[in-house]
Design an enzyme around this catalytic site. Structure first.
Site, mmCIF file in Angstrom:
data_model
loop_
_atom_site.group_PDB
_atom_site.id
_atom_site.type_symbol
_atom_site.label_atom_id
_atom_site.label_comp_id
_atom_site.label_asym_id
_atom_site.label_seq_id
_atom_site.Cartn_x
_atom_site.Cartn_y
_atom_site.Cartn_z
ATOM 1 N N GLY B 46 0.855 -1.180 0.000
ATOM 2 C CA GLY B 46 0.000 0.000 0.000
ATOM 3 C C GLY B 46 0.885 1.222 0.000
ATOM 4 N N GLU B 47 0.366 2.325 0.505
ATOM 5 C CA GLU B 47 1.145 3.560 0.563
ATOM 6 C C GLU B 47 1.640 3.723 2.005
ATOM 7 O OE1 GLU B 47 2.550 5.661 -1.546
ATOM 8 O OE2 GLU B 47 3.291 6.496 0.318
ATOM 9 N N SER B 48 2.957 3.603 2.181
ATOM 10 C CA SER B 48 3.504 3.569 3.542
ATOM 11 C C SER B 48 3.259 4.872 4.298
ATOM 12 C CB SER B 48 5.003 3.252 3.509
ATOM 13 O OG SER B 48 5.709 4.270 2.828
ATOM 14 N N CYS B 78 6.406 -4.964 0.769
ATOM 15 C CA CYS B 78 6.524 -3.643 0.137
ATOM 16 C C CYS B 78 6.357 -2.514 1.163
ATOM 17 C CB CYS B 78 5.530 -3.514 -1.004
ATOM 18 S SG CYS B 78 5.875 -2.128 -2.103
ATOM 19 N N ARG B 107 12.694 3.908 -0.131
ATOM 20 C CA ARG B 107 11.353 3.904 -0.697
ATOM 21 C C ARG B 107 11.400 4.142 -2.201
ATOM 22 N NH1 ARG B 107 7.769 8.458 0.482
ATOM 23 N NH2 ARG B 107 5.755 7.699 -0.226
ATOM 24 N N ILE B 136 6.192 -3.363 -7.278
ATOM 25 C CA ILE B 136 5.399 -2.199 -7.669
ATOM 26 C C ILE B 136 5.894 -0.959 -6.928
ATOM 27 C CG2 ILE B 136 3.085 -1.198 -7.641
ATOM 28 C CD1 ILE B 136 2.088 -4.097 -8.107
ATOM 29 N N ARG B 137 6.485 -0.020 -7.678
ATOM 30 C CA ARG B 137 7.111 1.152 -7.055
ATOM 31 C C ARG B 137 7.841 0.681 -5.789
ATOM 32 N NH1 ARG B 137 5.297 6.675 -7.670
ATOM 33 N NH2 ARG B 137 5.376 6.799 -5.428
ATOM 34 N N HIS B 177 5.460 -8.531 -3.854
ATOM 35 C CA HIS B 177 4.091 -8.843 -3.441
ATOM 36 C C HIS B 177 3.711 -10.291 -3.757
ATOM 37 C CE1 HIS B 177 3.072 -4.620 -2.723
ATOM 38 N NE2 HIS B 177 3.745 -4.332 -3.822
ATOM 39 N N GLU B 179 1.429 -11.863 -2.521
ATOM 40 C CA GLU B 179 -0.035 -11.957 -2.455
ATOM 41 C C GLU B 179 -0.696 -11.713 -3.804
ATOM 42 O OE1 GLU B 179 1.819 -9.522 -1.296
ATOM 43 O OE2 GLU B 179 0.845 -7.569 -1.581
#
EC number: 4.3.3.6
Lengths: 305, 202
Positions: B46-48, B78, B107, B136-137, B177, B179
């Site tokens: 997600g977005e940390s 991530c 990051r 992903i990023r 990821h 998942e």
């Protein structure tokens, strides 16, 4: 294990795959993506806990008020926003305007919104989104429209709503419609899916997939007219996986506080105590326009087909 | 034994279903009292910066730090890897982490979304060939302390050699990821870790 090349079965790293594009949207789930028109607004959005920002020239409320042709943003402005924040940056291209999309990709934007909020550049074809490394999100008012966009390569869908109004009623209608049509598909016997595909004007393979899984093959967000924490929470309860907020934040009295409140209400969408708490003392919401008062030719959600 | 998935933001559902497929009992965690009721935790992708902010605002950060320090098994993918790090590079100045694994994580180190990729990673302790990993990023681990085991590095491409899977005692982190792939080997590895810790505690 470091320097050795691995077993022959392994493949070289690949960018721009469907999994990588759709996966990016999975990471945004449960979050709020905010429209911003300046680097300063982008900072406010990031400070408030936005998962991404949408860089655009004018928020939909201003596009509506000012009229004229609405286009992709100035690359300098997009650069400025990219440099101002560390979260993902999205930008809008006109429907069918594949060169605007090429430019946005070249700028290093993380997601392109092929958006009905801008003036369409092609009234027949949408962009061939498979041709890009950067992923696309597209709007939809119903399941057939969503599946046509996915067939063209969209990696994320947002229900359309009616942007720039602060009136959530169309967002509700479109989210309910999409979810209802998905539920209907799951109830059909397999031999009726062919006709269902014809009626939805969507590819049979995608229709069959939705019928089997009970969900879109990509993430489904909501957009259009969301102006309050309760609006965001309602859309989440209706099945949205996250929220786009356009004019609702920076056309309101206290953008920073409202932005943070909408983020919290999106995470705790099923907890009325939290929603009540964050809804206090936010000042004025955007004034808004009732969708019914907008003449049909000026409704943005009707764009796209 | 119950495994929680931190559900402030991110791909929570994918982790919940991966854990369920590993025959673990999994449930989302958003509040301190929900954290109290789990024996282990997954921090999703997600977005940390968003997760960090919400964790502070809803009073989950300090209890989480205490549980991490107390030995609770945690797996972060991530953004979860970033949350577990002692040092976050290229983060926001106010970004808080759980300071669990002695490492510096950069990051978005592999670049923006156009640089996101999938490819093979060899992971120590996970049999069955290279793991097909989705980045992903994604962050990478820039340096690790003596007590950290490096489990995996990128094997090919521009990021070759970068550390992307680590373990320190009961804490596991990957920059990618699992998942999203349907390959359950990393989740099985973590469920085993959590069960072993659960046994030891009695």
């Amino acid at each position: 294990m470091s320097e050795q090349t691995s077993s022959p079965s392994s493949t070289a790293p690949a960018t721009g795959t469907a999994r990588v594009k759709r996966g990016m949207a999975e990471m945004l789930k449960g979050g709020v993506i905010m429209d911003v028109v300046t680097p300063e607004q982008a900072k406010i959005a990031e400070d408030a806990g936005a998962v991404a920002v949408m860089a655009l020239e004018r928020v939909p409320a201003d596009i509506r008020a000012q009229g004229g042709v609405s286009r992709m943003s100035d690359p300098d402005m997009i650069d400025g926003i990219i440099n101002a924040v560390s979260i993902p940056v999205m930008a809008k291209a006109r429907i069918g305007h594949f060169v605007e999309a090429q430019v946005i990709q070249a700028l290093g934007v993380d997601y392109i919104d092929e958006s009905e909020v801008l003036t369409p550049a092609d009234y027949e074809n949408h962009i061939d989104k498979w041709a890009f490394t950067v992923p696309f999100v597209c709007g939809a008012t119903n399941l057939g429209e969503a599946l046509r966009r996915i067939n063209e390569g969209a990696a994320m869908i947002r229900s359309k709503g009616e942007a720039g109004t602060g009136d959530v009623s169309n967002a509700t209608t479109h989210m309910r419609k999409i979810r209802q049509e998905i539920r209907r598909l799951t109830s059909l016997p397999s031999d009726e899916l062919y006709v269902a595909a014809k009626e939805l004007q969507a590819p049979y393979e995608l229709v069959r997939e939705v019928a089997a899984t009970g969900k879109l093959p990509v993430v489904l967000f909501t957009a259009g007219g969301i102006a309050t924490p309760a609006d965001a929470a309602m859309m989440m309860q209706l099945g949205a996986e996250g929220v786009f907020v356009g004019s609702g934040i920076f056309k309101a009295g206290n953008p920073a506080q409202r932005a943070a409140a909408i983020v919290k209400a999106t995470t705790f969408y099923d907890d009325p105590d939290v929603i009540a708490k964050v809804s206090r003392g936010l000042g004025e919401a955007m004034v808004g326009i009732n969708v019914d008062d907008i003449p049909v030719p000026h409704r943005l959600a009707e764009r796209g087909w | 034994m119950i495994i929680g998935v931190l559900a402030l933001q991110g791909d929570v559902r994918e982790h919940l279903s991966a854990l369920a497929e590993c025959d673990a009992i999994a449930r989302p965690v958003r509040r301190p009292e929900e954290l109290d009721s789990v024996d282990a935790l997954v921090i999703p992708g997600g977005e940390s910066t968003t997760m960090s902010k919400l964790a502070i605002d809803f009073g989950v950060l300090e209890p989480l730090r205490k549980r991490v320090a107390g030995g609770m098994p945690v797996y972060g993918s991530c953004a979860g890897m970033i949350m577990l790090a002692t040092e976050v590079l290229d983060g926001r100045p106010d970004q808080q982490s759980l300071a669990g694994i002695d490492m510096a994580v950069r990051r978005n180190a592999f670049g923006r979304q156009v640089d996101s990729f999938e490819g093979p990673v060899e992971i120590d302790g996970i049999d069955g060939g290279p793991f097909h990993a989705v980045f992903i990023r994604a962050p990478w681990v820039e340096s690790v302390g003596d007590e950290v085991d490096v489990l995996g590095r990128v094997t090919e491409g521009p990021g070759a050699g970068r550390i992307v899977a680590v373990r320190q005692r009961n804490l596991l982190a990957t920059a990618f990821h699992p998942e999203l792939t349907g390959d359950l080997r990393v989740h099985r590895y973590f469920v085993e870790m959590a069960r072993a810790a659960d046994m030891t505690e009695g």
